[in-house]
Structures are given as structure tokens and as C-alpha cells.
Motif scaffolding. Structure first.
Motif, PDB file in Angstrom:
ATOM      1  N   HIS A 190       3.695 -10.088  10.453  1.00 16.85           N
ATOM      2  CA  HIS A 190       3.113  -8.943   9.742  1.00 16.85           C
ATOM      3  C   HIS A 190       3.591  -8.884   8.295  1.00 16.85           C
ATOM      4  O   HIS A 190       4.785  -9.012   8.033  1.00 16.85           O
ATOM      5  CB  HIS A 190       3.505  -7.640  10.440  1.00 16.85           C
ATOM      6  CG  HIS A 190       2.781  -7.414  11.728  1.00 16.85           C
ATOM      7  ND1 HIS A 190       2.815  -6.219  12.398  1.00 16.85           N
ATOM      8  CD2 HIS A 190       1.986  -8.231  12.466  1.00 16.85           C
ATOM      9  CE1 HIS A 190       2.079  -6.307  13.505  1.00 16.85           C
ATOM     10  NE2 HIS A 190       1.576  -7.514  13.567  1.00 16.85           N
ATOM     11  N   TRP A 207       3.014  -6.178   5.154  1.00 21.26           N
ATOM     12  CA  TRP A 207       2.401  -4.936   4.680  1.00 21.26           C
ATOM     13  C   TRP A 207       2.184  -5.036   3.176  1.00 21.26           C
ATOM     14  O   TRP A 207       3.147  -5.145   2.413  1.00 21.26           O
ATOM     15  CB  TRP A 207       3.293  -3.735   5.002  1.00 21.26           C
ATOM     16  CG  TRP A 207       3.328  -3.394   6.465  1.00 21.26           C
ATOM     17  CD1 TRP A 207       4.221  -3.844   7.388  1.00 21.26           C
ATOM     18  CD2 TRP A 207       2.425  -2.535   7.171  1.00 21.26           C
ATOM     19  NE1 TRP A 207       3.931  -3.323   8.627  1.00 21.26           N
ATOM     20  CE2 TRP A 207       2.825  -2.499   8.524  1.00 21.26           C
ATOM     21  CE3 TRP A 207       1.299  -1.783   6.791  1.00 21.26           C
ATOM     22  CZ2 TRP A 207       2.163  -1.762   9.501  1.00 21.26           C
ATOM     23  CZ3 TRP A 207       0.634  -1.032   7.764  1.00 21.26           C
ATOM     24  CH2 TRP A 207       1.062  -1.032   9.092  1.00 21.26           C
ATOM     25  N   PRO A 209       1.638   0.778   2.458  1.00 21.22           N
ATOM     26  CA  PRO A 209       1.909   1.474   3.733  1.00 21.22           C
ATOM     27  C   PRO A 209       0.695   1.576   4.655  1.00 21.22           C
ATOM     28  O   PRO A 209       0.832   1.964   5.811  1.00 21.22           O
ATOM     29  CB  PRO A 209       2.362   2.876   3.276  1.00 21.22           C
ATOM     30  CG  PRO A 209       2.883   2.676   1.900  1.00 21.22           C
ATOM     31  CD  PRO A 209       2.017   1.610   1.294  1.00 21.22           C
ATOM     32  N   THR A 210      -0.513   1.222   4.148  1.00 18.95           N
ATOM     33  CA  THR A 210      -1.719   1.372   4.961  1.00 18.95           C
ATOM     34  C   THR A 210      -2.490   0.075   5.138  1.00 18.95           C
ATOM     35  O   THR A 210      -3.590   0.087   5.704  1.00 18.95           O
ATOM     36  CB  THR A 210      -2.672   2.411   4.324  1.00 18.95           C
ATOM     37  OG1 THR A 210      -2.914   2.038   2.964  1.00 18.95           O
ATOM     38  CG2 THR A 210      -2.073   3.794   4.383  1.00 18.95           C
ATOM     39  N   TYR A 211      -1.950  -1.012   4.647  1.00 20.10           N
ATOM     40  CA  TYR A 211      -2.722  -2.263   4.653  1.00 20.10           C
ATOM     41  C   TYR A 211      -1.878  -3.392   5.223  1.00 20.10           C
ATOM     42  O   TYR A 211      -0.948  -3.870   4.573  1.00 20.10           O
ATOM     43  CB  TYR A 211      -3.153  -2.598   3.228  1.00 20.10           C
ATOM     44  CG  TYR A 211      -4.228  -3.648   3.144  1.00 20.10           C
ATOM     45  CD1 TYR A 211      -5.530  -3.306   2.838  1.00 20.10           C
ATOM     46  CD2 TYR A 211      -3.948  -4.985   3.374  1.00 20.10           C
ATOM     47  CE1 TYR A 211      -6.526  -4.260   2.753  1.00 20.10           C
ATOM     48  CE2 TYR A 211      -4.936  -5.954   3.300  1.00 20.10           C
ATOM     49  CZ  TYR A 211      -6.220  -5.584   2.984  1.00 20.10           C
ATOM     50  OH  TYR A 211      -7.205  -6.527   2.905  1.00 20.10           O
ATOM     51  N   LEU A 212      -2.220  -3.799   6.430  1.00 22.12           N
ATOM     52  CA  LEU A 212      -1.442  -4.807   7.158  1.00 22.12           C
ATOM     53  C   LEU A 212      -2.199  -6.129   7.196  1.00 22.12           C
ATOM     54  O   LEU A 212      -3.334  -6.190   7.659  1.00 22.12           O
ATOM     55  CB  LEU A 212      -1.194  -4.322   8.598  1.00 22.12           C
ATOM     56  CG  LEU A 212      -0.452  -5.306   9.510  1.00 22.12           C
ATOM     57  CD1 LEU A 212       0.954  -5.601   8.996  1.00 22.12           C
ATOM     58  CD2 LEU A 212      -0.394  -4.747  10.941  1.00 22.12           C
ATOM     59  N   VAL A 218      -1.005  -0.146  12.863  1.00 20.19           N
ATOM     60  CA  VAL A 218      -1.927   0.542  11.947  1.00 20.19           C
ATOM     61  C   VAL A 218      -2.330   1.916  12.486  1.00 20.19           C
ATOM     62  O   VAL A 218      -2.683   2.799  11.710  1.00 20.19           O
ATOM     63  CB  VAL A 218      -3.173  -0.297  11.582  1.00 20.19           C
ATOM     64  CG1 VAL A 218      -2.773  -1.510  10.743  1.00 20.19           C
ATOM     65  CG2 VAL A 218      -3.980  -0.685  12.769  1.00 20.19           C
ATOM     66  N   ALA A 248       0.276   4.037  11.091  1.00 23.54           N
ATOM     67  CA  ALA A 248       0.040   4.201   9.647  1.00 23.54           C
ATOM     68  C   ALA A 248      -1.099   5.184   9.391  1.00 23.54           C
ATOM     69  O   ALA A 248      -1.029   6.021   8.487  1.00 23.54           O
ATOM     70  CB  ALA A 248      -0.265   2.849   9.009  1.00 23.54           C
ATOM     71  N   ALA A 298      -5.966   3.312   7.735  1.00 21.38           N
ATOM     72  CA  ALA A 298      -5.149   2.097   7.650  1.00 21.38           C
ATOM     73  C   ALA A 298      -5.986   0.943   8.175  1.00 21.38           C
ATOM     74  O   ALA A 298      -6.936   1.143   8.950  1.00 21.38           O
ATOM     75  CB  ALA A 298      -3.863   2.236   8.463  1.00 21.38           C
TER      76      ALA A 298
END
Lengths: 351, 351
Positions: B69, B71, B74-77, B97, B100, B107
């Protein structure tokens, strides 16, 4: 009659300024409507303008606001459209979420109480022009019957998807109905029958009579799958934005109700993998019919839009006369004063 | 033969553990495959298991990883699936997500190098079970011809949308092809013709001969619109995840290639407007055919899944024998040792 694009935009802008819209918002609204004409989608073009003027006069469209913004997080924008005009409210929101997505990779705008957007693909194209991908959804009045159902319960709930590419982005912009109600009206006016399977009458019987279909319902495109898609798109917009479900939406086809629909935009950065070569491969697929090469969503609209830049757009004589009369109904001095006042009030809309 | 769900899940899990998969990941993979059987979508069910075992043995599916993972915000993995099994990689990413999106409203997970997910709706349903809405997309091998084109260029590119509702969420899960290649194979095996319009042969000619269609291409659903939708879904997945375009995807229908597809999940909080009443209104739409009430996407699958809990699933005798043979091919002691080793390696997958 044939009208240059600039002439059509100028007239639409003046009509809107005369109705109390600021010059900048009027130009945005006019550009969206005339772009639809240039792409030969008249159902989303200038025929919407007289209704918009009536909605402003009737107090169900606010000519000045561009909506109020509430950020639930750095990537999630909730917009109360405050019954503003569709394009200024949506473009103002998009500007903000594009910046957020550039920073965070993903951002969304959930909009309520906004007037009709015009063609949804316009907004997706704006996002793609900034190098980002876009998913755009909006709900509408119930015009479509469920698969196997006999009554209009679901909006034409369009979906737009844009993906950046050179020389032009891929832009999907499709309603989830088989045809538009605008096309039904057009067939009725010309006395032409509908194709079987396009519509039901008010009693839920299949009909090819366009006049009967106007009081009935449209078929979803693509059978059970298209029905399911349209219903799901409407449901996710309603759930996320908090707007009423399709069956209760009013305010985009009438002069009297505030707009109850929802608009949902999702903007995505990403690995920016170029897709232009793939799109060229698609275009080069050996066609079934040698005279009809394979096209990519948005190709036809782009070609028509470019042709319109050179040769203008074809407009119905009656519609053009109606727009001229609307402009004549406000005198230039009043228009200038109104424009000035709106210009001041829209300063708050600048980012 | 008819098999209780628990029996089917246990056998699938043991086969996977025997192939080197940890008990937890094996249970996740088995649950996804058996859920498809319970919903009567056998093309995404246990027939996929022998291929998966061969892919693990051949080194193009990693039985232990759940992906790495990164990132971007904080919202895009961004997930490198590391050729892990589809369900463990995707569920691990979704868990992250969902958390998130609970915090930020939106997310996204952009996944590459992940094996076949099974039914896409499974994941959307998981998200809806957490009270959030989901859009899920994935690409696949080119099996579908463009509208007007004569050759397979586009994946069956499914779309899943889930929206929370009581007592069950709305779950759309649809491929953008008219039918699945699995159904073509099934028709070929039974010697049954295809409907006209479903497929082309290898030379791009319309065919109703299922055997000929196996080397040809499937039609998009819904004509030009369905084609445009499938192409756009594939393009946005490729652009955002960085995966290869559909035409170059390999690894979900073969034993030898690493998986090249992309998976894209978007999870959305929102105004949480309840849609259950609206869905009930849709179900209550007067039907065209009195014997066939209107249904909402996911209703049928849910009904079948519940029935399967009581009465089990129908499985092909040959497939069941194949699974028993696969289990017998690894002895219990080796299986236990492998399971223990994998159990340790998968600790890193826990959030």
C-alpha cells in the motif's frame, strides 16, 4: 437559419443579463447551451433558455448565486446550489474540487438545489482539460419506466466519464433512457412514429405514437441492464447528495418548481497512463461496414463542434425569433444596470 | 449435485490451503467463489478455482501477499497487488479506504497486478454493509468488439454500484458485454445456438454458432451506448491505476501470464439519504406482465443467496470431482505445515 457561434453566444448572454444574470455567469450559461447546439444536441441547447428566463422571473432560479460551499474534509465538497443557474454553480464547484484532486488525488462535489446543467459531458470535458479524469452524474424528473414496469419512475439519469487524451479527451455522455423526451416531442411535432420498443403510453401500453408517449414513459436503453444502471446512478446521487429520489424530482422541465435534483462529480488523478494510443487502436478496428469507421465516445461531438466554429449552427427560426424578442423585452439601460449590480454580487463566486 | 454452502466453502478453502494459501486468505477467496455459486453466477464461481491453483503452482499468482500500500494522500490509496489473490488484495485495500472514507467522505483505491476478483458486486456489497456507497470498476481481457467494429478490442469491463438500504442494499453488478464468454462456452458445450446479435466469429461475421463465437468477439450490451460505456470504464481504470489498456490485458483467463488488469474502487459517504422507500416504490410499479413484478438490482441475487443457505448449491459433478482430486493431491500434514507458514506471513496483511 444558420447563426455563427459568437452571435448565438452573444444573444444568449444578453438575454440572460437582461434577466438579471451577471455578465460572467451569463457567459458561462450561454457557452454551455451553445456548445450543445454546436454538438447537435438541441434538446440541451438554446430551447432551454426561454424556460430559464421564466424560472428567473418566477423566482425559482436565482440569477446571482453560485451556491454556498461546505467542505466536510479537504476532498469532499457539499454545495447548496441555492437555486442558482446550473453552469455557474457547477463550474464554481468543479474549480474547487479540481484543485483538491490535484493535491489529494481524488475529490468530490455533491450538489443539491441547482438548476439544469445542460449537457453533462461539458463538465467532464472541463475536468479532462485539466489533466484529470471525471465521473459525473445527475438525476432528473421520472420519465423512464423500470424494466418490466409500466409507469415512469426513474430519471433519464445520465452518466458522463472523461479521460484525458491527446489531441482530445475521451468523453462519454449518455442518458440511460433509450431516447430523450426531447426526441419524442420532436417526433410528435413532425408527425413521425417512434420505433417499437422506445416508449409506453400513459396506460403502460407499448406505443409508436409520439403524442401518446409524451404522457407515458420512455424505455431504458439496453434492456434490464440499462434499467439497472439508470436506477443505480440515481440512487447513488440521491444517497450521497441528499437530494430527493428521481420519482420526486421537479424543476428542470417546468417553470414553477424549485430544482430538486442532485449532481455528483468525482475527480481523479492517477497514474496518468496515456490512453491516446489505445483510442487510436480502437478507431483502427476493422469496421463491419467499410463506410463507417469505428469511433470513440466524443469523436463525433468534437468534429461537429469544430465544424460549427467555421460554419455556425442551424437554429429553428421560431426559437431565434423568441430569443430576439426576449432580448428586446429588456431595454439596454436597464440591462446595463442589472448587469452591473449582478457583477458586484458575483464577486463572492470568484475563487 | 447439490452441496451445502459450508461444504463447498470448506473444500475450496482446503484446496487453497493445500496450494500454499493462508487459512484466512483461503477463506476469503473461497467465500467469494461460493457466493457467486449461491447467486447462480457459475462463470464467477468454483470453476475458477482449478485455474487459480495452476496459477499459484506456475508462479503467476502469489498465495501469500495481500499487496503493498502507498498512500498518495489520506484518501488516495495506490495498491501494487504483487500478483496476490484477488479477494485478499481487494478486501485488504477496501478495509483501508472504507476507514478513510468514513473520515473524509470520499476515498479511492487504485489497484494493479491483482488476480481475478470474482464477482465485482461482492466488494460493493461489503462497502454498503458499512453504510457507504461504492463505485467499483475492473478491466479484463479484450473479448468485446467496438460498436461497428469486427474484432475484440475491449474488456467485458464490469461496473458495480452499491447503495446502502434496509433490509438489503441496492447492488448493481453488470458486465458491459451483451453476454459473458462463459455463457458462450456453455452454449457451445450443450450445442445450443446463440441469439442473433450476441457475437461475431473470428472473421468479424455475425454468428449464432457458439463454437465459432469462442474465437470471435462478444457484442457490447445496449448498442452504441453500451459500447461507449464499456470503453470509457476501461479507459478510466487504465488512466487512474496505470494498468495496461484492455486490448493488452492478460492473466484472468489463462494459466501463464501475470495479471495486467486494473481495479478501481471509489467509496463515498454522503448525506445518507435513505433510499429504501424509493426502492419499494420501484418494486411496486405496476408491472407490464402481471406475473413478473419489477425488481431492483441485487434483489434476485439476494433471494438466491438466501435460498442457497437453506438448500445448498447445484454444482457440476465433474467440477466437484476435480476439486476433490485437487484436495487429495496435497496430504494433510503438508497442508497443515503450509497453512502454518502462510498464517505467519499474512500477519502483515492485518490492518
Amino acid at each position: 437559419m444558420r447563426v455563427p457561434l459568437a452571435t448565438a453566444r452573444a444573444l444568449a448572454t444578453e438575454v440572460l443579463v437582461g434577466a438579471g444574470v451577471s455578465a460572467r455567469h451569463a457567459a458561462q450559461q450561454a457557452a454551455v447551451l451553445v456548445d450543445a447546439e454546436a454538438r447537435q444536441v438541441p434538446s440541451h441547447g438554446l430551447l432551454r433558455l426561454p424556460r430559464l428566463v421564466r424560472r428567473i422571473a418566477g423566482g425559482v432560479a436565482d440569477p446571482r448565486t453560485c451556491g454556498s460551499h461546505t467542505w466536510l474534509s479537504p476532498t469532499y465538497l457539499r454545495v447548496d446550489g441555492e437555486q442558482g443557474l446550473g453552469p455557474p454553480v457547477a463550474l464554481h464547484a468543479l474549480d474547487a474540487v479540481i484543485t483538491a484532486a490535484e493535491q489529494s488525488g481524488v475529490a468530490t462535489a455533491a450538489i443539491t438545489r441547482n438548476n439544469h446543467l445542460g449537457m453533462l459531458g461539458y463538465y467532464a470535458r472541463v475536468v479532462a482539460g485539466r489533466g484529470l479524469a471525471c465521473l459525473a452524474m445527475t438525476t432528473s424528473e421520472p420519465l423512464v419506466h423500470p424494466w418490466g414496469g409500466s409507469r415512469a419512475m426513474i430519471g433519464t439519469n445520465p452518466l458522463a466519464i472523461a479521460v484525458p487524451a491527446e489531441p482530445q479527451p475521451l468523453v462519454l455522455d449518455m442518458a440511460t433512457s433509450m431516447i430523450s423526451m426531447g426526441r419524442v416531442h420532436d417526433h410528435a411535432r413532425r408527425g413521425r412514429p417512434l420505433d417499437p420498443g422506445w416508449a409506453l403510453d400513459a396506460e403502460g401500453r407499448p406505443t409508436t405514437d409520439a403524442a401518446a408517449a409524451m404522457d407515458g414513459s420512455l424505455a431504458p436503453f439496453g434492456g434490464a441492464k440499462g434499467y439497472a444502471l439508470g436506477l443505480a446512478l440515481g440512487a447513488i446521487v440521491s444517497f450521497v447528495t441528499g437530494s430527493v429520489p428521481d420519482v420526486d424530482v421537479r424543476g428542470t422541465l417546468d417553470d414553477e418548481f424549485p430544482s430538486g435534483k442532485g449532481d455528483l462529480f468525482i475527480v481523479l488523478k492517477g497514474a496518468q497512463r496515456p490512453i491516446a494510443d489505445f483510442l487510436d487502436q480502437i478507431r483502427a478496428t476493422p469496421p463491419i461496414n467499410g463506410d463507417r469507421p469505428v469511433t470513440v465516445p466524443g469523436d463525433g461531438g468534437e468534429r461537429r463542434a469544430r465544424a460549427a466554429q467555421d460554419s455556425g449552427i442551424d437554429l429553428d427560426d421560431g426559437l431565434w425569433s423568441e430569443l430576439l424578442a426576449l432580448r428586446a423585452a429588456t431595454d439596454p439601460v436597464a440591462r446595463a444596470n442589472r448587469g452591473q449590480a449582478s457583477q458586484e454580487s458575483e464577486e463572492s463566486c470568484r475563487l
